[in-house]
Design an enzyme around this catalytic site. Structure first.
Site, PDB file in Angstrom:
ATOM      1  N   HIS A   1      41.278  48.965  38.208  1.00 26.60           N
ATOM      2  CA  HIS A   1      38.995  48.913  38.463  1.00 26.60           C
ATOM      3  C   HIS A   1      40.392  48.161  39.673  1.00 26.60           C
ATOM      4  CE1 HIS A   1      36.302  45.854  37.834  1.00 26.60           C
ATOM      5  NE2 HIS A   1      36.538  44.895  39.242  1.00 26.60           N
TER       6      HIS A   1
ATOM      7  N   HIS B   1      43.236  36.729  37.284  1.00 22.36           N
ATOM      8  CA  HIS B   1      43.292  36.825  38.695  1.00 22.36           C
ATOM      9  C   HIS B   1      43.880  35.332  38.983  1.00 22.36           C
ATOM     10  CE1 HIS B   1      44.622  38.165  42.326  1.00 22.36           C
ATOM     11  NE2 HIS B   1      42.853  37.735  43.317  1.00 22.36           N
TER      12      HIS B   1
ATOM     13  N   GLU C   1      37.377  31.997  46.542  1.00 12.72           N
ATOM     14  CA  GLU C   1      36.532  32.625  46.808  1.00 12.72           C
ATOM     15  C   GLU C   1      34.739  32.322  45.963  1.00 12.72           C
ATOM     16  OE1 GLU C   1      37.070  35.936  43.141  1.00 12.72           O
ATOM     17  OE2 GLU C   1      39.639  36.037  44.052  1.00 12.72           O
TER      18      GLU C   1
ATOM     19  N   HIS D   1      36.552  29.337  42.844  1.00 16.68           N
ATOM     20  CA  HIS D   1      37.724  29.553  42.396  1.00 16.68           C
ATOM     21  C   HIS D   1      38.451  29.527  43.041  1.00 16.68           C
ATOM     22  CE1 HIS D   1      35.273  32.548  38.881  1.00 16.68           C
ATOM     23  NE2 HIS D   1      35.608  31.174  38.624  1.00 16.68           N
TER      24      HIS D   1
ATOM     25  N   HIS E   1      41.166  33.022  37.233  1.00 19.12           N
ATOM     26  CA  HIS E   1      40.000  32.985  36.409  1.00 19.12           C
ATOM     27  C   HIS E   1      39.634  34.563  35.995  1.00 19.12           C
ATOM     28  CE1 HIS E   1      40.330  33.871  40.340  1.00 19.12           C
ATOM     29  NE2 HIS E   1      39.167  34.752  40.724  1.00 19.12           N
TER      30      HIS E   1
END
Length: 433
Positions: free
Chosen positions: A287, A330, A336, A360, A366
């Protein structure tokens, strides 16, 4: 609504009603055509490098200096940059959709509410995240931001924006950037809601593409800047509201500020349709980092690090092999803030709703909830469409953002049970396969 295309271009435009208005071969003639005044709006220091130097020349009926003294404006009480009014809170935060006004009259300025931010407008270093919640047009009122740029993301309802440079219409799944010092007025019909990313340090620019090459992501040709348009309108009182050092001030004048008959330069407002974004994604395995979805960035003085990035997660194909396809778990050295324009975000399809948000903070973990994790871990890995009918976005910043009292308490939209979406994650560890 008429537009010129290109990002950061040097435009020259006149209201079609007044051709041959722009001076030829110079910026400030002894006498401008049609009895106009020449006025420069600088977006950078005079001596900034040519590649970063931004300014426009406006040819207007009256210079913008014609107004009464500014005094404090007492509207929009929840719009500010007081980052110390609440104690720090590192927890994951999620907000249910913010309430739009259903009664009364609230225009764009009075409907501004600050959620979080960091930095100092006086030192020209910082970032802020706001929402606008309004239901009425600005009548004989204009706003400008002395502190920085606004990147506006409509979520519910369209905006008709009149600027000194011309008129802009923007709908959900589009964005508009109004840069520092530009005066504008917003008209809406009915209950209207959206998000704003404000940056103090610099202006937004397109991210570097590196090995992607010359084309991809947000292409310059898809950005639209308004053609010149003016109104010669006198009124008893036209209010000019200014955001200056984090506070609001108001002055009055007896004419519309949207009296620019012609202009030229490379400092102007612009809009962009998120549907035009050319998605770059993995077609093999793993990803990719969300930086591949960056539409605009406001760089800091540290190479590769942004004061703020505007990132979207648009409809696309997902075709990675032997890969966990949703966003991975992460902990990030960046802050974020996410919002949802419409649809259902793949990593948390239940609680993250259009018109809401999440934050976050730095190094706060998260990632997907249990249903997303279990589903993606066991799904058949064949090409599939992701995020059809959905548009989510992220404001990412290298600054550690503090939440305001309105965001933490007053709005009453903070989801106290957000943490529970991860509590059901199970242990799958085996000492041997």
């Amino acid at each position: 609504f008429q537009y010129l295309t290109g990002f950061g271009s040097h435009f020259a435009t006149e209201d079609p009603r007044c051709p041959d208005t722009l001076p030829v071969g110079q910026n400030s003639p002894q006498k401008c055509a049609r009895g106009l005044y020449a006025e420069q709006l600088s977006g950078s220091a005079f001596t900034a490098p040519r590649t970063e130097n931004t300014r426009s020349w406006l040819y207007r009926i009256r210079p913008s200096v014609v107004h009464t003294p500014f005094t404090r404006y007492n509207g929009a009480p929840h719009f500010h940059d007081n980052w110390s009014e609440q104690p720090p809170d590192p927890n994951q935060m999620r907000w249910n959709p913010f309430d739009v006004p259903l009664t009364g009259t609230v225009d764009f300025v009075d409907g501004l509410h600050t959620i979080c931010g960091a930095g100092d407008a006086r030192g020209r270093h910082g970032v802020a995240v706001h929402v606008y919640l309004c239901n009425a047009p600005m009548v004989n009122r204009a706003f400008y931001n002395s502190d920085g740029d606004f990147l506006i993301v409509p979520q519910q309802g369209s905006l008709d924006i009149v600027t000194e440079f011309g008129r802009i219409h923007v709908e959900p799944n589009e964005i508009v950037v109004i840069q520092q010092g530009m005066r504008f007025s917003v008209s809406v019909t009915g209950s209207t809601r959206g998000y704003i990313l404000e940056v103090y340090d610099n202006h937004f620019r397109l991210p570097d593409l590196g090995p992607i090459g010359a084309n991809g992501l947000a292409n310059p040709r898809d950005f639209k800047t308004p053609v010149a348009w003016f109104e010669d309108r006198e009124v008893d009182s036209f209010k000019i509201i200014s955001k200056f050092q984090g506070a609001l001030f108001v002055a009055t004048q007896k004419h519309s500020p949207f009296d620019v008959v012609a202009w030229h330069g490379n400092y102007a407002p612009y809009k962009y349709s998120l549907a035009d974004f050319m998605v770059i994604n993995s077609v093999s395995f793993d990803h990719c980092d969300p930086s591949i979805f960056t539409v605009l960035t406001c760089p800091s003085s540290k190479p590769g690090t942004a004061i703020a990035d505007f990132v979207i997660f648009p409809p696309r194909w997902s075709v990675q092999e032997h890969t966990f396809r949703p966003p991975y778990y992460h902990r990030n050295c960046m802050s974020e803030f996410m919002g949802l324009i419409f649809g259902s975000y793949e990593a948390k399809e239940g609680g993250f709703r259009p018109g809401g948000a999440s934050l976050h903070s730095m190094m706060t973990p998260h990632g997907p909830d249990k249903n997303c994790f279990e589903g993606a871990s066991n799904a058949k890995l064949q090409p599939q469409r992701v995020a059809d009918g959905t548009q989510s976005f992220m404001f990412e910043s290298s600054l550690s953002m503090a939440v305001t009292k309105w965001g933490a308490e007053t709005c009453q939209k903070l989801d106290a049970k957000y943490y529970e979406c991860w509590q059901a994650l199970e242990k799958h560890f085996k000492i041997s396969d």
